[in-house]
Design a protein around this motif. Structure first.
Motif, mmCIF file in Angstrom:
data_model
loop_
_atom_site.group_PDB
_atom_site.id
_atom_site.type_symbol
_atom_site.label_atom_id
_atom_site.label_comp_id
_atom_site.label_asym_id
_atom_site.label_seq_id
_atom_site.Cartn_x
_atom_site.Cartn_y
_atom_site.Cartn_z
ATOM 1 N N SER A 142 0.834 -1.189 0.019
ATOM 2 C CA SER A 142 0.093 0.198 -0.097
ATOM 3 C C SER A 142 0.768 1.210 -0.009
ATOM 4 C CB SER A 142 -0.929 -0.053 1.138
ATOM 5 O OG SER A 142 -0.116 0.174 2.242
ATOM 6 N N LYS A 143 1.832 1.095 0.654
ATOM 7 C CA LYS A 143 3.055 2.169 0.769
ATOM 8 C C LYS A 143 3.572 2.537 -0.882
ATOM 9 C CE LYS A 143 4.423 1.839 5.427
ATOM 10 N NZ LYS A 143 3.255 2.333 6.171
ATOM 11 N N ALA A 144 3.792 1.480 -1.610
ATOM 12 C CA ALA A 144 4.076 1.508 -2.779
ATOM 13 C C ALA A 144 3.202 2.109 -3.779
ATOM 14 C CB ALA A 144 4.739 0.120 -3.455
ATOM 15 N N MET A 145 1.892 1.728 -3.386
ATOM 16 C CA MET A 145 0.794 2.328 -4.105
ATOM 17 C C MET A 145 0.566 3.684 -4.132
ATOM 18 S SD MET A 145 -2.096 -0.556 -3.537
ATOM 19 C CE MET A 145 -3.428 0.460 -4.199
ATOM 20 N N ASP A 146 0.925 4.144 -2.812
ATOM 21 C CA ASP A 146 0.722 5.557 -2.510
ATOM 22 C C ASP A 146 1.678 6.430 -3.252
ATOM 23 O OD1 ASP A 146 -1.042 5.005 -0.448
ATOM 24 O OD2 ASP A 146 0.323 5.332 1.131
ATOM 25 N N ALA A 147 2.781 5.765 -3.801
ATOM 26 C CA ALA A 147 3.764 6.490 -4.579
ATOM 27 C C ALA A 147 3.466 6.228 -6.183
ATOM 28 C CB ALA A 147 5.224 6.045 -4.269
ATOM 29 N N ASP A 148 2.301 5.423 -6.307
ATOM 30 C CA ASP A 148 2.015 5.099 -7.839
ATOM 31 C C ASP A 148 3.035 4.174 -8.685
ATOM 32 O OD1 ASP A 148 0.031 6.859 -7.413
ATOM 33 O OD2 ASP A 148 1.095 8.458 -8.413
ATOM 34 N N HIS A 149 3.499 3.187 -7.515
ATOM 35 C CA HIS A 149 4.433 2.315 -8.235
ATOM 36 C C HIS A 149 3.629 1.007 -8.848
ATOM 37 C CE1 HIS A 149 6.876 -1.365 -8.490
ATOM 38 N NE2 HIS A 149 8.211 -0.475 -7.999
ATOM 39 N N PRO A 150 3.860 0.923 -10.107
ATOM 40 C CA PRO A 150 2.953 -0.038 -10.854
ATOM 41 C C PRO A 150 2.609 -1.555 -10.331
ATOM 42 C CG PRO A 150 4.118 1.360 -12.405
ATOM 43 C CD PRO A 150 4.543 1.659 -10.977
ATOM 44 N N GLY A 151 3.966 -1.903 -9.964
ATOM 45 C CA GLY A 151 4.065 -3.355 -9.380
ATOM 46 C C GLY A 151 3.380 -3.384 -7.895
ATOM 47 N N GLY A 152 3.512 -2.350 -7.290
ATOM 48 C CA GLY A 152 2.827 -2.146 -5.917
ATOM 49 C C GLY A 152 1.343 -2.167 -6.283
ATOM 50 N N TRP A 153 0.532 -1.605 -7.006
ATOM 51 C CA TRP A 153 -0.677 -1.657 -7.418
ATOM 52 C C TRP A 153 -1.160 -3.209 -7.738
ATOM 53 C CZ3 TRP A 153 -4.739 1.722 -7.441
ATOM 54 C CH2 TRP A 153 -4.585 2.931 -7.166
ATOM 55 N N PHE A 154 -0.428 -3.672 -8.553
ATOM 56 C CA PHE A 154 -0.775 -5.173 -9.065
ATOM 57 C C PHE A 154 -0.661 -6.280 -8.102
ATOM 58 C CE2 PHE A 154 -0.048 -9.032 -11.943
ATOM 59 C CZ PHE A 154 -1.268 -8.892 -12.661
ATOM 60 N N ARG A 155 0.291 -6.135 -7.269
ATOM 61 C CA ARG A 155 0.573 -7.262 -6.240
ATOM 62 C C ARG A 155 -0.613 -6.903 -5.190
ATOM 63 N NH1 ARG A 155 6.638 -9.352 -6.329
ATOM 64 N NH2 ARG A 155 6.428 -10.004 -8.447
ATOM 65 N N PHE A 156 -0.824 -5.812 -4.772
ATOM 66 C CA PHE A 156 -1.914 -5.270 -3.814
ATOM 67 C C PHE A 156 -2.935 -5.997 -4.196
ATOM 68 C CE2 PHE A 156 -4.967 -2.786 -1.433
ATOM 69 C CZ PHE A 156 -4.619 -2.901 -0.036
ATOM 70 N N ALA A 157 -3.459 -6.104 -5.308
ATOM 71 C CA ALA A 157 -4.713 -6.721 -6.040
ATOM 72 C C ALA A 157 -4.775 -8.409 -5.630
ATOM 73 C CB ALA A 157 -4.679 -6.389 -7.413
ATOM 74 N N VAL A 158 -3.526 -8.777 -5.617
ATOM 75 C CA VAL A 158 -3.279 -10.365 -5.084
ATOM 76 C C VAL A 158 -3.581 -10.397 -3.812
ATOM 77 C CG1 VAL A 158 -1.820 -11.921 -5.253
ATOM 78 C CG2 VAL A 158 -1.648 -10.601 -7.141
ATOM 79 N N VAL A 159 -3.227 -9.264 -2.842
ATOM 80 C CA VAL A 159 -3.533 -9.529 -1.650
ATOM 81 C C VAL A 159 -4.758 -9.299 -1.229
ATOM 82 C CG1 VAL A 159 -3.039 -8.119 0.681
ATOM 83 C CG2 VAL A 159 -1.070 -8.392 -1.078
ATOM 84 N N ILE A 160 -5.709 -8.510 -2.066
ATOM 85 C CA ILE A 160 -7.184 -8.400 -1.556
ATOM 86 C C ILE A 160 -7.693 -9.732 -1.778
ATOM 87 C CG2 ILE A 160 -9.093 -7.214 -2.473
ATOM 88 C CD1 ILE A 160 -7.393 -5.033 -3.438
#
Length: 161
Positions: free
Chosen positions: A60-78
């Motif tokens: 989620s911290k990577a997502m806050d910085a708009d890291h593309p891989g952070g967004w994608f892998r956070f979806a896996v966590v969900i």
């Protein structure tokens, strides 16, 4: 350059800060992206170990910085945290929005999965995954989420009339 996570190159592990739009020229922006990439790496290690709470925190911290891989892998966590049941429509919508966010930041696998965000039965060409560890799982999740949200007609039940 840092060592790859889990023994092979991770497409979105980009400590130099180039997420497809070039390396940031301003030092503050570069440091921001370097930090976000570190969060992505920590979250990725936690995800690979099945520690979903820690993975969610770092990704989620990577997502806050708009890291593309952070967004994608956070979806896996969900998906891994919640799975699907017919009463999870809001959660499934959230998963779709996170995948859409990853696509918006040019994550190739998320862009590939976009047709499934509106039509879970969409036929996709064979994939050349950027993230082969998690791309197929998200594809299956998007398809399965649609299946469980399709509620059967009441006519299929019998009554004791």
């Amino acid at each position: 350059m840092t060592a790859p996570v889990a023994g092979r190159r991770d497409f979105w592990d980009r400590p130099e800060g180039d997420w497809g739009d070039g390396r940031p020229q301003k030092q503050a922006h570069l440091e921001f992206r370097e930090h976000a990439n570190s969060c992505y790496r920590l979250g990725s290690v936690a995800l690979s170990r099945g520690d979903l709470e820690v993975a969610a925190n770092w990704l989620s911290k990577a997502m806050d910085a708009d890291h593309p891989g952070g967004w994608f892998r956070f979806a896996v966590v969900i998906y891994r945290c919640h799975g699907w049941s017919p009463d999870e429509e809001a959660l499934y919508a959230y998963l779709r929005s996170v995948v859409q966010g990853a696509a918006g930041f040019d994550h190739g696998d998320a862009q590939y999965l976009r047709p499934l965000l509106t039509d879970a039965t969409a036929v996709l060409p064979p994939a050349d995954w950027e993230d082969p560890d998690y791309g197929p799982e998200l594809e299956a999740a998007l398809r399965a989420g649609h299946d469980v949200l399709t509620i059967p007609d009441d006519d299929t039940e019998t009554s004791d009339g």
